[in-house]
Design an enzyme around this catalytic site. Structure first.
Site, PDB file in Angstrom:
ATOM      1  N   GLY A 116       0.805  -1.212   0.000  1.00 29.49           N
ATOM      2  CA  GLY A 116       0.000   0.000   0.000  1.00 29.49           C
ATOM      3  C   GLY A 116       0.839   1.264   0.000  1.00 29.49           C
ATOM      4  O   GLY A 116       2.037   1.242  -0.254  1.00 29.49           O
ATOM      5  N   LEU A 146       0.527   3.579  -2.200  1.00 33.13           N
ATOM      6  CA  LEU A 146       0.985   3.338  -3.577  1.00 33.13           C
ATOM      7  C   LEU A 146       1.447   4.628  -4.250  1.00 33.13           C
ATOM      8  O   LEU A 146       0.952   5.715  -3.960  1.00 33.13           O
ATOM      9  CB  LEU A 146      -0.159   2.711  -4.373  1.00 33.13           C
ATOM     10  CG  LEU A 146      -0.733   1.426  -3.759  1.00 33.13           C
ATOM     11  CD1 LEU A 146      -1.959   0.952  -4.546  1.00 33.13           C
ATOM     12  CD2 LEU A 146       0.317   0.329  -3.699  1.00 33.13           C
ATOM     13  N   HIS A 147       2.402   4.466  -5.146  1.00 31.25           N
ATOM     14  CA  HIS A 147       2.918   5.586  -5.932  1.00 31.25           C
ATOM     15  C   HIS A 147       3.040   5.140  -7.380  1.00 31.25           C
ATOM     16  O   HIS A 147       2.648   4.012  -7.729  1.00 31.25           O
ATOM     17  CB  HIS A 147       4.262   6.071  -5.367  1.00 31.25           C
ATOM     18  CG  HIS A 147       5.236   4.965  -5.121  1.00 31.25           C
ATOM     19  ND1 HIS A 147       5.818   4.251  -6.151  1.00 31.25           N
ATOM     20  CD2 HIS A 147       5.712   4.422  -3.969  1.00 31.25           C
ATOM     21  CE1 HIS A 147       6.621   3.344  -5.639  1.00 31.25           C
ATOM     22  NE2 HIS A 147       6.566   3.411  -4.317  1.00 31.25           N
ATOM     23  N   HIS A 199       4.354   1.653  -8.251  1.00 31.82           N
ATOM     24  CA  HIS A 199       3.371   0.561  -8.188  1.00 31.82           C
ATOM     25  C   HIS A 199       2.436   0.619  -9.402  1.00 31.82           C
ATOM     26  O   HIS A 199       2.114  -0.409  -9.999  1.00 31.82           O
ATOM     27  CB  HIS A 199       2.510   0.679  -6.923  1.00 31.82           C
ATOM     28  CG  HIS A 199       3.260   0.552  -5.640  1.00 31.82           C
ATOM     29  ND1 HIS A 199       3.511   1.626  -4.816  1.00 31.82           N
ATOM     30  CD2 HIS A 199       3.816  -0.523  -5.033  1.00 31.82           C
ATOM     31  CE1 HIS A 199       4.175   1.212  -3.746  1.00 31.82           C
ATOM     32  NE2 HIS A 199       4.377  -0.086  -3.852  1.00 31.82           N
ATOM     33  N   GLN A 223       7.721  -9.148   7.957  1.00 32.33           N
ATOM     34  CA  GLN A 223       8.965  -8.673   7.344  1.00 32.33           C
ATOM     35  C   GLN A 223       9.552  -7.451   8.043  1.00 32.33           C
ATOM     36  O   GLN A 223      10.512  -6.870   7.550  1.00 32.33           O
ATOM     37  CB  GLN A 223       8.774  -8.431   5.850  1.00 32.33           C
ATOM     38  CG  GLN A 223       7.857  -7.280   5.476  1.00 32.33           C
ATOM     39  CD  GLN A 223       7.520  -7.281   3.987  1.00 32.33           C
ATOM     40  OE1 GLN A 223       6.729  -8.093   3.518  1.00 32.33           O
ATOM     41  NE2 GLN A 223       8.120  -6.379   3.224  1.00 32.33           N
ATOM     42  N   LYS A 261      13.341  -1.869  -8.147  1.00 34.37           N
ATOM     43  CA  LYS A 261      13.829  -0.986  -7.079  1.00 34.37           C
ATOM     44  C   LYS A 261      14.316  -1.842  -5.903  1.00 34.37           C
ATOM     45  O   LYS A 261      15.366  -1.592  -5.331  1.00 34.37           O
ATOM     46  CB  LYS A 261      12.699  -0.036  -6.736  1.00 34.37           C
ATOM     47  CG  LYS A 261      12.617   0.643  -5.432  1.00 34.37           C
ATOM     48  CD  LYS A 261      13.689   1.480  -4.922  1.00 34.37           C
ATOM     49  CE  LYS A 261      13.301   2.085  -3.620  1.00 34.37           C
ATOM     50  NZ  LYS A 261      12.799   1.133  -2.638  1.00 34.37           N
ATOM     51  N   SER A 311       9.527   5.503  -3.676  1.00 38.27           N
ATOM     52  CA  SER A 311       9.400   4.567  -2.558  1.00 38.27           C
ATOM     53  C   SER A 311       8.358   5.122  -1.601  1.00 38.27           C
ATOM     54  O   SER A 311       8.289   6.345  -1.396  1.00 38.27           O
ATOM     55  CB  SER A 311      10.744   4.448  -1.824  1.00 38.27           C
ATOM     56  OG  SER A 311      10.553   3.881  -0.539  1.00 38.27           O
ATOM     57  N   ARG A 371       8.464   5.015   1.462  1.00 36.18           N
ATOM     58  CA  ARG A 371       9.136   5.598   2.629  1.00 36.18           C
ATOM     59  C   ARG A 371       9.729   6.985   2.325  1.00 36.18           C
ATOM     60  O   ARG A 371      10.200   7.650   3.247  1.00 36.18           O
ATOM     61  CB  ARG A 371      10.227   4.655   3.146  1.00 36.18           C
ATOM     62  CG  ARG A 371       9.638   3.419   3.849  1.00 36.18           C
ATOM     63  CD  ARG A 371      10.727   2.588   4.508  1.00 36.18           C
ATOM     64  NE  ARG A 371      10.195   1.565   5.388  1.00 36.18           N
ATOM     65  CZ  ARG A 371      10.143   0.257   5.093  1.00 36.18           C
ATOM     66  NH1 ARG A 371      10.570  -0.184   3.926  1.00 36.18           N
ATOM     67  NH2 ARG A 371       9.659  -0.608   5.965  1.00 36.18           N
TER      68      ARG A 371
HETATM   69  O1  PAF Z   1       7.752  -4.900  -1.891  1.00 36.36           O
HETATM   70  C1  PAF Z   1       6.802  -4.926  -1.088  1.00 36.36           C
HETATM   71  O2  PAF Z   1       5.960  -4.032  -1.037  1.00 36.36           O
HETATM   72  C2  PAF Z   1       6.677  -6.098  -0.129  1.00 36.36           C
HETATM   73  O3  PAF Z   1       7.927  -6.538   0.297  1.00 36.36           O
HETATM   74  C3  PAF Z   1       5.851  -7.269  -0.691  1.00 36.36           C
HETATM   75  C4  PAF Z   1       6.526  -7.900  -1.888  1.00 36.36           C
HETATM   76  C5  PAF Z   1       4.460  -6.773  -1.074  1.00 36.36           C
HETATM   77  C6  PAF Z   1       5.685  -8.350   0.382  1.00 36.36           C
HETATM   78  O4  PAF Z   1       5.047  -7.858   1.506  1.00 36.36           O
END
Ligand code: PAF
Length: 286
Positions: free
Chosen positions: A31, A33-34, A37, A62, A150, A186, A188
């Site tokens: 999510g 998103l930019h 994506h 993660q 990326k 990104s 972030r």
């Molecule tokens: O790249 C990401 O946004 C995440 O690492 C992914 C691949 C959706 C897994 O959570």
């Protein structure tokens, strides 16, 4: 565009597409998103997938305990508008309890490809990514799955995992989308203040410098990496995490002098203010 929160609902829609003879395109995301994506979604549509399916799920597995899981940026309404504009047919936006209804005891880890670079700084990260992506592949079923270059090491991890475990999924890597000044898009980047935002362009500058020294005839991997390190070092707001010159297929560091026609990948990661930023560039040695 249909938006579902359940695995069963998502599966049902994608099974229907395949039943009608159409191919599914899958774009897994966390999510916020930019346009990076959106470029993956547009690629799926352009490649003729009968339905482009996006997953929006901030995967707790993660993130390490000291990382930004709680504050990771989220804006579902904006994300859905971006998906709709990009031609997406189905979105799965599950709550955490849908993806992890009970403590998970099974994890997927990909040795070697995960070990260095991001894996050295974030030792549990790629097992979290590989585990959720294997769940998403099982949930989505046979498809093409689009990932951005990326996160080049993530792309390598997911590609190897899909091959090793025989997922009926074709993993497609897509080019990095950059801001006009070169900064790789990104989620972030939103953490950067005005000064850090300007400083963040040093990653792209370092990669371009690395490519330029190769173009100018430098063939020593150590000298090329030194050029990356020196460029990032020239920006006081950036703290280098790693700078690497690797084989793009294995991610093994280049040890021998480069040969004409060889494909290599330059990668850098640096802390700029709050976020750790990543970038990379492919170069064919002249
Ligand atoms: O790249 C990401 O946004 C995440 O690492 C992914 C691949 C959706 C897994 O959570």
């Amino acid at each position: 565009m249909q938006v579902v929160e359940t695995i069963a609902g998502f599966r049902h829609l994608l099974d229907g597409t395949r039943h009608d003879g159409g191919r599914v395109g899958l774009v897994p995301t966390m999510g916020y998103l930019h346009d990076g994506h959106a470029s993956l979604m547009r690629r799926s549509v352009a490649d003729g997938d009968a339905v482009t399916a996006v997953t929006i799920f901030v995967n707790p597995l993660q993130f390490a305990a000291n990382e930004d899981l709680a504050s990771y940026p989220r804006d579902l309404d904006r994300d859905l508008a971006l998906c709709e504009a990009a031609g997406v047919g189905v979105v799965l936006a599950p709550p955490v309890e849908e993806m992890y209804p009970e403590p998970i005891l099974t994890t997927v880890s990909v040795a070697e490809v995960s070990a260095r670079m991001e894996g050295a700084t974030r030792p549990t990260h790629f097992a979290g990514v590989a585990t959720v992506v294997s769940k998403l592949f099982n949930i989505a079923g046979p498809c093409r799955a689009y990932f951005g270059e990326k996160d080049f090491q993530q792309l390598a991890v997911v590609t190897k995992m899909a091959r090793d475990l025989n997922f009926p999924v074709e993993v497609v890597g897509c080019p990095i989308v950059r801001e006009p000044d070169g900064l790789a898009m990104s989620s972030r980047n939103v953490y950067l203040d005005e000064h850090e935002r300007r400083a963040a362009t040093v990653l792209w500058a370092a990669l371009q410098r690395g490519a330029a020294v190769i173009e100018a005839g430098e063939r020593s991997p150590a000298a090329i990496v030194d050029a990356l390190v020196a460029t990032v070092g020239s920006e006081p707001r950036a703290t280098l995490d790693y700078a690497e010159l690797v084989d793009p297929a294995t991610l093994a560091p280049c040890a021998e002098p480069l040969a004409s026609g060889q494909e290599v990948r330059l990668l850098v990661a640096a802390q700029v203010g709050r976020p750790r930023l990543l970038d990379n560039l492919g170069v064919t040695v002249p």
